[in-house]
Each structure stands twice: as C-alpha cells, then as structure tokens.
Scaffold this motif. Structure first.
Motif, mmCIF file in Angstrom:
data_model
loop_
_atom_site.group_PDB
_atom_site.id
_atom_site.type_symbol
_atom_site.label_atom_id
_atom_site.label_comp_id
_atom_site.label_asym_id
_atom_site.label_seq_id
_atom_site.Cartn_x
_atom_site.Cartn_y
_atom_site.Cartn_z
ATOM 1 N N ARG A 112 -18.065 7.566 -144.037
ATOM 2 C CA ARG A 112 -17.144 8.160 -144.840
ATOM 3 C C ARG A 112 -16.229 7.639 -145.604
ATOM 4 O O ARG A 112 -15.545 7.862 -146.711
ATOM 5 N N GLY A 113 -15.605 6.409 -144.946
ATOM 6 C CA GLY A 113 -14.808 5.511 -145.459
ATOM 7 C C GLY A 113 -15.132 4.813 -146.857
ATOM 8 O O GLY A 113 -14.360 4.098 -147.427
ATOM 9 N N LEU A 114 -16.703 4.694 -146.886
ATOM 10 C CA LEU A 114 -17.157 3.664 -148.091
ATOM 11 C C LEU A 114 -16.874 4.676 -149.286
ATOM 12 O O LEU A 114 -17.064 5.802 -149.469
ATOM 13 N N PRO A 115 -16.909 4.020 -150.562
ATOM 14 C CA PRO A 115 -17.010 4.488 -151.895
ATOM 15 C C PRO A 115 -18.137 5.302 -152.043
ATOM 16 O O PRO A 115 -19.345 4.726 -151.420
ATOM 17 N N GLU A 116 -18.118 6.408 -152.699
ATOM 18 C CA GLU A 116 -19.497 7.136 -152.856
ATOM 19 C C GLU A 116 -20.513 6.536 -153.345
ATOM 20 O O GLU A 116 -21.791 6.729 -153.111
ATOM 21 N N GLU A 117 -20.407 5.688 -154.057
ATOM 22 C CA GLU A 117 -21.352 4.623 -154.866
ATOM 23 C C GLU A 117 -22.042 3.610 -153.913
ATOM 24 O O GLU A 117 -22.960 3.374 -154.109
ATOM 25 N N GLU A 118 -21.429 3.567 -152.685
ATOM 26 C CA GLU A 118 -21.922 2.482 -151.855
ATOM 27 C C GLU A 118 -22.669 3.253 -150.604
ATOM 28 O O GLU A 118 -23.335 2.851 -149.760
ATOM 29 N N ARG A 119 -22.265 4.568 -150.462
ATOM 30 C CA ARG A 119 -22.390 5.314 -149.358
ATOM 31 C C ARG A 119 -24.129 5.565 -148.942
ATOM 32 O O ARG A 119 -24.461 5.405 -147.931
ATOM 33 N N LEU A 120 -24.630 6.021 -150.273
ATOM 34 C CA LEU A 120 -26.208 6.356 -150.077
ATOM 35 C C LEU A 120 -26.724 4.996 -149.510
ATOM 36 O O LEU A 120 -27.696 5.188 -148.703
ATOM 37 N N HIS A 121 -26.400 3.877 -150.257
ATOM 38 C CA HIS A 121 -27.291 2.645 -149.701
ATOM 39 C C HIS A 121 -26.858 2.399 -148.323
ATOM 40 O O HIS A 121 -27.982 2.051 -147.605
ATOM 41 N N ALA A 122 -25.818 2.510 -147.805
ATOM 42 C CA ALA A 122 -25.412 2.182 -146.546
ATOM 43 C C ALA A 122 -25.824 3.129 -145.736
ATOM 44 O O ALA A 122 -26.398 2.802 -144.485
ATOM 45 N N PHE A 123 -26.166 4.359 -145.918
ATOM 46 C CA PHE A 123 -26.767 5.471 -145.289
ATOM 47 C C PHE A 123 -27.996 4.936 -144.767
ATOM 48 O O PHE A 123 -28.766 4.942 -143.670
ATOM 49 N N TYR A 124 -28.908 4.620 -145.856
ATOM 50 C CA TYR A 124 -30.260 4.242 -145.709
ATOM 51 C C TYR A 124 -30.437 3.095 -144.973
ATOM 52 O O TYR A 124 -31.404 2.647 -144.228
ATOM 53 N N ALA A 125 -29.612 2.094 -145.204
ATOM 54 C CA ALA A 125 -29.626 0.798 -144.572
ATOM 55 C C ALA A 125 -29.469 1.017 -142.770
ATOM 56 O O ALA A 125 -30.157 0.324 -142.010
ATOM 57 N N LEU A 126 -28.467 1.959 -142.723
ATOM 58 C CA LEU A 126 -28.335 2.246 -141.238
ATOM 59 C C LEU A 126 -29.451 2.961 -140.530
ATOM 60 O O LEU A 126 -29.980 2.692 -139.537
ATOM 61 N N TRP A 127 -30.155 3.747 -141.311
ATOM 62 C CA TRP A 127 -31.309 4.520 -140.894
ATOM 63 C C TRP A 127 -32.606 3.604 -140.780
ATOM 64 O O TRP A 127 -33.203 3.646 -139.692
ATOM 65 N N THR A 128 -32.762 2.773 -141.427
ATOM 66 C CA THR A 128 -33.620 1.820 -141.301
ATOM 67 C C THR A 128 -33.466 0.792 -140.337
ATOM 68 O O THR A 128 -34.380 0.599 -139.395
ATOM 69 N N ALA A 129 -32.445 0.315 -140.067
ATOM 70 C CA ALA A 129 -32.108 -0.337 -138.803
ATOM 71 C C ALA A 129 -32.171 0.072 -137.498
ATOM 72 O O ALA A 129 -32.891 -0.367 -136.545
ATOM 73 N N LYS A 130 -31.770 1.628 -137.579
ATOM 74 C CA LYS A 130 -31.917 1.980 -136.222
ATOM 75 C C LYS A 130 -33.554 2.422 -135.937
ATOM 76 O O LYS A 130 -33.858 2.142 -134.689
ATOM 77 N N GLU A 131 -34.109 2.888 -137.043
ATOM 78 C CA GLU A 131 -35.421 3.242 -136.733
ATOM 79 C C GLU A 131 -36.469 1.962 -136.538
ATOM 80 O O GLU A 131 -37.463 2.080 -135.800
ATOM 81 N N ALA A 132 -35.827 0.881 -137.132
ATOM 82 C CA ALA A 132 -36.649 -0.433 -136.549
ATOM 83 C C ALA A 132 -36.591 -0.800 -135.256
ATOM 84 O O ALA A 132 -37.446 -1.234 -134.418
ATOM 85 N N VAL A 133 -35.316 -0.482 -134.542
ATOM 86 C CA VAL A 133 -35.105 -0.732 -133.066
ATOM 87 C C VAL A 133 -35.755 0.040 -132.239
ATOM 88 O O VAL A 133 -36.715 -0.075 -131.460
ATOM 89 N N LEU A 134 -35.921 1.604 -132.661
ATOM 90 C CA LEU A 134 -36.830 2.257 -132.016
ATOM 91 C C LEU A 134 -38.370 2.051 -131.907
ATOM 92 O O LEU A 134 -38.731 2.390 -130.897
#
Length: 203
Positions: A112-134
């Motif tokens: 939420r604290g990221l600029p909107e233009e960066e948020r989508l990229h950060a969301f998918y980066a977080l998703w892929t990091a988590k799913e790789a761990v699982l």
C-alpha cells in the motif's frame, strides 16, 4: 537441446517457450538431456500434493516447473528440493484486496505504501517468492502463502518470518532470477547457498 550440468552444488534453470501442446514433452526432453537419460525412460510421479518428482535411480535429483505468459521455467538440483515460480504480470483489479486475502498485514502495508506504478510489479514479485518457497517445501498454495513471511527491502522482497514447517526463515535461500522485463520469477531452496545457472533458450 543438450545442456551441460554444473557441479553438485549448482542449481540449473532453464527459461523456454512453453509449447501450447505437449509441454511435458519439453520437460522430459530437457531433463533427459541434462541427466544424460533417455527422456522416455524417466520415471516421474506426483505425490499427494501434486508435486512431480523422480523415482528409482534418479530420486536424488529434484526439479520444479512453472509456466506463465507462454514461457516456462524449470529448475533441477541434486540432493536439494527446489521451487520455482514464474509470472507474467498483468493488471489486476482490487490488487490490495487480493493482498489482504493472501499476504500478511505487514506485506499488504508495504504494498500500500508503494507508488501505484510500482505496486503491481512488487505484488507479483512477492507472489512468486512465496510460491517458490511453498513448492520447495513440497506444499501447495493451500498451505498458506502468509506462512512464508517476506519483508520489503526495495527493490525486492527478502525472507523474514516463516511459520510452522517452513520455519526458520534463516534456513532458506531465495533468489530472484534475471529474466526478460515481461516476466518475474523466483527460485527457492532450504539449505546452504548454491551457484545458480540460468539457461535462456528464448533468445
């Protein structure tokens, strides 16, 4: 395609175009070439979580597969379970609502604290990091993405607080892979650092 494997301590990854049909033929061909085994002779089964793995003489080898946006990411390691996840970011409605559903409160706050233009990229980066761990842990998304807690250390996420069977977070290695701009992907494993070799066959 023939590929030379690295040393015992190397994790080998391949980025390729994902065939619209017979994708597993490519997986078998790539793994067979890397292991110097006839692709048709590879014995691959799925466990109760749906994770594919070798049986028989190759059971010491572990691999992980992900595909998105017409591309595939495959990882192979000896004596080391691994997980990869690949995404082709696309605009999502109610992105923060999705974050609240699947991520921790701290992760959602960071997004939420990221600029909107960066948020989508950060969301998918977080998703892929988590799913790789699982995937590396041998569990699916149903186990809980929030149990692999990450912290934002721009420009990327780092392991932070892992729960239950994933703990402790300090035992994990997480590497964001150097992929074309339209893709995001992470590789994860639990154990000491290893050299990662990425072979891009899409060029």
């Amino acid at each position: 395609m023939s590929a030379m494997l690295g040393s015992h301590s190397t994790i080998d990854c391949w980025l390729a175009r994902w065939p619209t049909r017979d994708g597993w033929d490519w997986v078998r061909a790539t793994l067979g070439s890397a292991l110097a085994v006839d692709a048709a002779a590879l014995s691959i089964v799925r466990d109760e979580q749906g994770k594919p793995h070798f049986t028989g003489a190759l059971r010491e080898w572990h691999f992980s597969l992900s595909h998105s946006g017409g591309r595939a990411l495959l990882a192979l390691a000896q004596d080391q379970p691994v997980g990869v996840d690949l995404e082709s970011p696309r605009p999502r409605r109610r992105l923060l609502d999705l974050a609240q559903r699947f991520f921790t409160a701290a992760e959602t706050s960071a997004l939420r604290g990221l600029p909107e233009e960066e948020r989508l990229h950060a969301f998918y980066a977080l998703w892929t990091a988590k799913e790789a761990v699982l995937k590396a842990a041998g569990v699916g998304i149903g186990y809980g993405l929030a149990k692999a807690g990450m912290a934002w250390r721009g420009p990327d996420w780092v392991v932070d607080q892992f729960a239950d069977a994933l703990a402790p977070a300090a035992a994990w290695q997480l590497q964001r892979l150097d992929l074309p701009a339209a893709l995001l992907g992470h590789l994860a494993w639990r154990g000491p650092q290893r050299l990662v070799q990425l072979i891009d066959t899409t060029c």
